[in-house]
Enzyme design. Structure first.
Site, PDB file in Angstrom:
ATOM      1  N   ASP A  71     -30.421 -73.282 -46.136  1.00 27.39           N
ATOM      2  CA  ASP A  71     -30.161 -74.691 -45.803  1.00 27.39           C
ATOM      3  C   ASP A  71     -31.425 -75.453 -45.418  1.00 27.39           C
ATOM      4  O   ASP A  71     -31.362 -76.429 -44.653  1.00 27.39           O
ATOM      5  CB  ASP A  71     -29.145 -74.790 -44.661  1.00 27.39           C
ATOM      6  CG  ASP A  71     -27.733 -74.465 -45.104  1.00 27.39           C
ATOM      7  OD1 ASP A  71     -27.468 -74.534 -46.315  1.00 27.39           O
ATOM      8  OD2 ASP A  71     -26.903 -74.139 -44.243  1.00 27.39           O
ATOM      9  N   HIS A 131     -42.554 -59.194 -56.489  1.00 23.35           N
ATOM     10  CA  HIS A 131     -42.433 -58.308 -55.335  1.00 23.35           C
ATOM     11  C   HIS A 131     -42.182 -59.042 -54.024  1.00 23.35           C
ATOM     12  O   HIS A 131     -42.222 -58.428 -52.940  1.00 23.35           O
ATOM     13  CB  HIS A 131     -43.702 -57.452 -55.215  1.00 23.35           C
ATOM     14  CG  HIS A 131     -43.458 -56.083 -54.685  1.00 23.35           C
ATOM     15  ND1 HIS A 131     -43.877 -55.675 -53.441  1.00 23.35           N
ATOM     16  CD2 HIS A 131     -42.810 -55.017 -55.238  1.00 23.35           C
ATOM     17  CE1 HIS A 131     -43.514 -54.419 -53.247  1.00 23.35           C
ATOM     18  NE2 HIS A 131     -42.862 -53.994 -54.315  1.00 23.35           N
ATOM     19  N   LYS A 142     -40.222 -60.803 -50.880  1.00 23.05           N
ATOM     20  CA  LYS A 142     -38.979 -60.578 -50.142  1.00 23.05           C
ATOM     21  C   LYS A 142     -38.846 -61.697 -49.121  1.00 23.05           C
ATOM     22  O   LYS A 142     -39.269 -61.557 -47.970  1.00 23.05           O
ATOM     23  CB  LYS A 142     -38.975 -59.222 -49.426  1.00 23.05           C
ATOM     24  CG  LYS A 142     -38.987 -58.016 -50.340  1.00 23.05           C
ATOM     25  CD  LYS A 142     -40.334 -57.349 -50.308  1.00 23.05           C
ATOM     26  CE  LYS A 142     -40.360 -56.120 -51.199  1.00 23.05           C
ATOM     27  NZ  LYS A 142     -41.715 -55.516 -51.238  1.00 23.05           N
TER      28      LYS A 142
END
Length: 226
Positions: free
Chosen positions: A177, A170, A172
């Protein structure tokens, strides 16, 4: 900054930046006293808006080349610490994701519940085509959802791993870079931009980036190839 970006988009309608428009833009930039980070964000939005006016891949390649050359030519100054917050519904969160994908030149590590926003899908495909290494960790159940872009991105060259469990992956967050971290509740879906109350925090804090990268690498080692 929203006012400046909106005005820049308006000036592109007739494909001409007039002397009056240049003067107005200089005035807005001066009045807003934007930071280097804000100016870089605006510059990225300018190139993104130009891309939106083309569909031919060769034309998009020229714009990409122009943006990368622009970054190289301008003197690179040491980026001071920043931490910014964006909220939805609205375009702030989505714009931040698209901007950082466009900025990436080496690698993007993405750990998200799902990806079903075609704008994000297309921008990631474009990054892959220009040689950016894209790795995605996502929830196995969500890959079967109607509209999921995971299989498409895997076929286009992204490396994908899933959790293969009865529980949900779950997270996010994404790292670009090794220099910028995006995290928050924002799901990478069109509904998140249009309807949901969501948020993204964007930062270049080295300790935060290292911590999230460590978690990404741990999950990457433990999860299954899609």
């Amino acid at each position: 900054m929203k006012e400046l970006i909106a005005y820049l988009k308006q000036t592109l309608e007739d494909r001409i930046l007039t002397k009056g428009e240049k003067k107005a833009l200089k005035s807005v930039i001066s009045d807003k006293k934007l930071s280097k980070h804000d100016l870089n964000r605006v510059r990225s939005e300018v190139f993104n808006e130009a891309r939106n006016h083309f569909s031919d891949y060769k034309h998009l390649q020229v714009i990409d080349w122009l943006e990368e050359a622009n970054k190289l030519i301008l003197p690179k100054e040491r980026q001071s610490f920043y931490c910014r917050s964006y909220f939805s519904p609205g375009q702030e969160c989505l714009s931040t994701i698209l901007t950082q994908i466009s900025y990436a030149v080496r690698k993007i590590d993405i750990c998200v519940f799902t990806i079903s926003d075609n704008d994000i899908r297309d921008r990631l495909e474009y990054a892959i085509n220009k040689g950016v290494k894209v790795r995605i960790i996502t929830d196995d159940d969500k890959t079967n959802d109607l509209g999921s872009d995971i299989e498409y991105l895997q076929r286009k060259g992204a490396s994908v791993k899933v959790d293969n469990s009865s529980h949900h992956m779950h997270h996010k967050f994404a790292i670009f870079d090794d220099e910028v971290l995006l995290t928050g509740s924002y799901n990478w879906t069109r509904s998140a931009a249009q309807f949901n109350q969501e948020n993204i925090l964007e930062t270049n804090d080295k300790k935060a980036i290292d911590s999230y990268q460590k978690e990404f690498d741990k999950l990457w080692g433990a999860m299954s190839v899609y």
